[in-house]
Design a protein around this motif. Structure first.
Motif, PDB file in Angstrom:
ATOM      1  N   ASP A   2       0.813  -1.123  -0.053  1.00 57.75           N
ATOM      2  CA  ASP A   2      -0.145  -0.014  -0.072  1.00 57.75           C
ATOM      3  C   ASP A   2       0.860   1.203  -0.074  1.00 57.75           C
ATOM      4  OD1 ASP A   2      -2.028   1.818   0.663  1.00 57.75           O
ATOM      5  OD2 ASP A   2      -2.734   0.925   2.100  1.00 57.75           O
ATOM      6  N   THR A   3       0.612   2.202  -0.969  1.00 60.60           N
ATOM      7  CA  THR A   3       1.185   3.443  -0.897  1.00 60.60           C
ATOM      8  C   THR A   3       1.157   4.189   0.328  1.00 60.60           C
ATOM      9  OG1 THR A   3      -0.384   4.678  -1.965  1.00 60.60           O
ATOM     10  CG2 THR A   3       1.407   3.524  -3.592  1.00 60.60           C
ATOM     11  N   ARG A   4       0.252   4.311   0.957  1.00 56.61           N
ATOM     12  CA  ARG A   4       0.095   4.917   2.079  1.00 56.61           C
ATOM     13  C   ARG A   4       0.950   4.391   3.357  1.00 56.61           C
ATOM     14  NH1 ARG A   4      -6.154   4.943   2.916  1.00 56.61           N
ATOM     15  NH2 ARG A   4      -5.830   2.675   2.881  1.00 56.61           N
ATOM     16  N   GLU A   5       1.038   2.762   3.319  1.00 53.24           N
ATOM     17  CA  GLU A   5       1.906   2.269   4.053  1.00 53.24           C
ATOM     18  C   GLU A   5       3.456   2.791   3.995  1.00 53.24           C
ATOM     19  OE1 GLU A   5       3.922   0.037   6.911  1.00 53.24           O
ATOM     20  OE2 GLU A   5       1.789  -0.068   6.748  1.00 53.24           O
ATOM     21  N   GLU A  29      -2.517  14.071   6.963  1.00 52.10           N
ATOM     22  CA  GLU A  29      -3.139  12.945   6.131  1.00 52.10           C
ATOM     23  C   GLU A  29      -3.843  11.869   6.862  1.00 52.10           C
ATOM     24  OE1 GLU A  29      -1.569  10.159   2.583  1.00 52.10           O
ATOM     25  OE2 GLU A  29      -0.303  11.737   2.748  1.00 52.10           O
ATOM     26  N   PHE A  30      -3.156  11.433   7.867  1.00 57.04           N
ATOM     27  CA  PHE A  30      -3.776  10.244   8.732  1.00 57.04           C
ATOM     28  C   PHE A  30      -5.156  10.924   9.390  1.00 57.04           C
ATOM     29  CE2 PHE A  30      -3.765   7.908  12.609  1.00 57.04           C
ATOM     30  CZ  PHE A  30      -4.279   6.756  12.195  1.00 57.04           C
ATOM     31  N   ALA A  31      -5.002  12.110   9.776  1.00 55.91           N
ATOM     32  CA  ALA A  31      -6.310  12.718  10.508  1.00 55.91           C
ATOM     33  C   ALA A  31      -7.561  12.822   9.460  1.00 55.91           C
ATOM     34  CB  ALA A  31      -6.064  14.004  10.841  1.00 55.91           C
ATOM     35  N   ILE A  32      -7.111  13.160   8.265  1.00 53.98           N
ATOM     36  CA  ILE A  32      -8.376  13.059   7.239  1.00 53.98           C
ATOM     37  C   ILE A  32      -8.963  11.741   6.893  1.00 53.98           C
ATOM     38  CG2 ILE A  32      -8.610  13.580   4.547  1.00 53.98           C
ATOM     39  CD1 ILE A  32      -6.362  15.940   5.016  1.00 53.98           C
ATOM     40  N   PHE A  33      -8.123  10.971   6.750  1.00 53.59           N
ATOM     41  CA  PHE A  33      -8.329   9.528   6.591  1.00 53.59           C
ATOM     42  C   PHE A  33      -9.106   8.954   7.541  1.00 53.59           C
ATOM     43  CE2 PHE A  33      -7.421   5.078   7.722  1.00 53.59           C
ATOM     44  CZ  PHE A  33      -7.814   4.341   6.642  1.00 53.59           C
ATOM     45  N   LEU A  34      -8.433   9.307   8.962  1.00 50.60           N
ATOM     46  CA  LEU A  34      -9.209   8.727  10.096  1.00 50.60           C
ATOM     47  C   LEU A  34     -10.745   9.262  10.355  1.00 50.60           C
ATOM     48  CD1 LEU A  34      -8.390   7.095  12.392  1.00 50.60           C
ATOM     49  CD2 LEU A  34      -7.400   9.187  13.473  1.00 50.60           C
ATOM     50  N   ILE A  72      10.105   0.072  13.789  1.00 50.26           N
ATOM     51  CA  ILE A  72      10.434   0.717  12.331  1.00 50.26           C
ATOM     52  C   ILE A  72      10.453  -0.545  11.250  1.00 50.26           C
ATOM     53  CG2 ILE A  72      11.039   2.734  13.149  1.00 50.26           C
ATOM     54  CD1 ILE A  72      13.929   1.996  12.393  1.00 50.26           C
ATOM     55  N   GLN A  73      10.741  -1.879  12.023  1.00 45.62           N
ATOM     56  CA  GLN A  73      11.076  -2.989  10.953  1.00 45.62           C
ATOM     57  C   GLN A  73       9.809  -3.500  10.773  1.00 45.62           C
ATOM     58  OE1 GLN A  73      13.971  -3.596   9.719  1.00 45.62           O
ATOM     59  NE2 GLN A  73      14.699  -1.627  11.231  1.00 45.62           N
ATOM     60  N   ARG A  74       8.571  -3.303  11.266  1.00 46.71           N
ATOM     61  CA  ARG A  74       7.477  -3.853  11.085  1.00 46.71           C
ATOM     62  C   ARG A  74       6.142  -2.827  10.295  1.00 46.71           C
ATOM     63  NH1 ARG A  74       5.230  -7.420  15.708  1.00 46.71           N
ATOM     64  NH2 ARG A  74       4.465  -8.398  13.780  1.00 46.71           N
ATOM     65  N   PRO A  75       5.292  -3.258   9.531  1.00 49.78           N
ATOM     66  CA  PRO A  75       4.408  -2.557   8.862  1.00 49.78           C
ATOM     67  C   PRO A  75       3.861  -1.372   9.805  1.00 49.78           C
ATOM     68  CG  PRO A  75       4.170  -4.608   8.223  1.00 49.78           C
ATOM     69  CD  PRO A  75       5.111  -4.806   9.482  1.00 49.78           C
ATOM     70  N   LEU A  76       3.531  -0.257   9.314  1.00 43.26           N
ATOM     71  CA  LEU A  76       3.002   0.662  10.045  1.00 43.26           C
ATOM     72  C   LEU A  76       1.106   0.494  10.309  1.00 43.26           C
ATOM     73  CD1 LEU A  76       3.085   3.248  11.998  1.00 43.26           C
ATOM     74  CD2 LEU A  76       2.924   4.504   9.640  1.00 43.26           C
ATOM     75  N   LEU A  77       0.743   0.500   9.310  1.00 44.96           N
ATOM     76  CA  LEU A  77      -0.837   0.298   9.298  1.00 44.96           C
ATOM     77  C   LEU A  77      -1.371  -0.530  10.382  1.00 44.96           C
ATOM     78  CD1 LEU A  77      -1.628   0.738   5.452  1.00 44.96           C
ATOM     79  CD2 LEU A  77      -1.775   2.352   7.066  1.00 44.96           C
ATOM     80  N   PRO A  78      -0.902  -1.810  10.361  1.00 45.63           N
ATOM     81  CA  PRO A  78      -1.392  -2.597  11.545  1.00 45.63           C
ATOM     82  C   PRO A  78      -1.560  -2.074  12.936  1.00 45.63           C
ATOM     83  CG  PRO A  78      -0.266  -3.942  10.132  1.00 45.63           C
ATOM     84  CD  PRO A  78       0.106  -2.627   9.770  1.00 45.63           C
ATOM     85  N   TRP A  79      -0.447  -1.320  13.176  1.00 44.73           N
ATOM     86  CA  TRP A  79      -0.119  -0.671  14.479  1.00 44.73           C
ATOM     87  C   TRP A  79      -0.960   0.503  14.634  1.00 44.73           C
ATOM     88  CZ3 TRP A  79       1.950   4.155  15.747  1.00 44.73           C
ATOM     89  CH2 TRP A  79       2.258   4.502  17.088  1.00 44.73           C
TER      90      TRP A  79
END
Length: 186
Positions: A2-5, A29-34, A72-79
């Motif tokens: 995902d490009t957001r990721e 950007e995250f706030a708008i999505f949220l 930082i080694q793991r995906p951000l979106l699941p967090w």
């Protein structure tokens, strides 16, 4: 991927090395999505969307205060999704409890309640003022403007420099707090 990721994870990594502009751009950007996500969820669960901004702010605060906990080694979106999910669940539970205590009256009914002859303001004014003064400033302003001055929510919003929804939320929250405080005094 995902490009957001990719974009958001890069911004979070950049924040760790001091790039506050990238981090601020991510938060915006995250706030708008949220907002869209939370509003959709609250509608789907049949709760009002007036709580959307509160949930968004709670999530943003949680992300900001726990940003060093993201690996930082793991995906951000699941967090991010986990934080968001728990904040939405907490709010849904709170709204469910609040709905049982909610009083939905029209503005005219509220106005009549505060101008009714059955209330002895001379006797209760000091107590009411003391209870109101214990509220947060924004809620105090909403109560005084709407309940005591008789302004509509639109007029109060304009006077207080905020939105109608924010005034309604502050007013309803303050009334709930005032009712609970008054019940505790009976």
């Amino acid at each position: 991927m995902d490009t957001r990721e990719i974009r958001w994870a890069e911004a979070m990594r950049a924040e760790r090395v001091g790039d506050s502009m990238a981090y601020e751009a991510f938060l915006r950007e995250f706030a708008i999505f949220l907002r869209r996500l939370v509003e959709t969820h609250l509608r789907r669960t049949r709760f009002g969307v007036a709580e959307t901004e509160d949930v968004v702010q709670e999530v943003l605060i949680a992300v900001h205060s726990r940003r060093d906990q993201w690996d930082i080694q793991r995906p951000l979106l699941p967090w991010l999704n986990a934080i968001t999910r728990y904040k939405i669940i907490d709010t849904s539970r709170r709204l469910g409890r609040d709905a049982r205590m909610r009083i939905d009256l029209s503005e005219e009914e509220w106005a009549r309640m505060f101008t009714s002859d059955c209330i002895n303001f001379d006797h209760n004014l000091a107590d009411a003022e003391r209870l109101i003064s214990e509220l947060p400033r924004k809620e105090q302003a909403a109560v005084r403007t709407i309940a005591l001055e008789g302004a509509s929510t639109g007029e109060a919003a304009k006077k207080l420099g905020t939105s109608d929804a924010a005034v309604r939320v502050a007013f309803h929250r303050s009334l709930k707090k005032l009712m609970l405080a008054a019940q505790g005094r009976l």
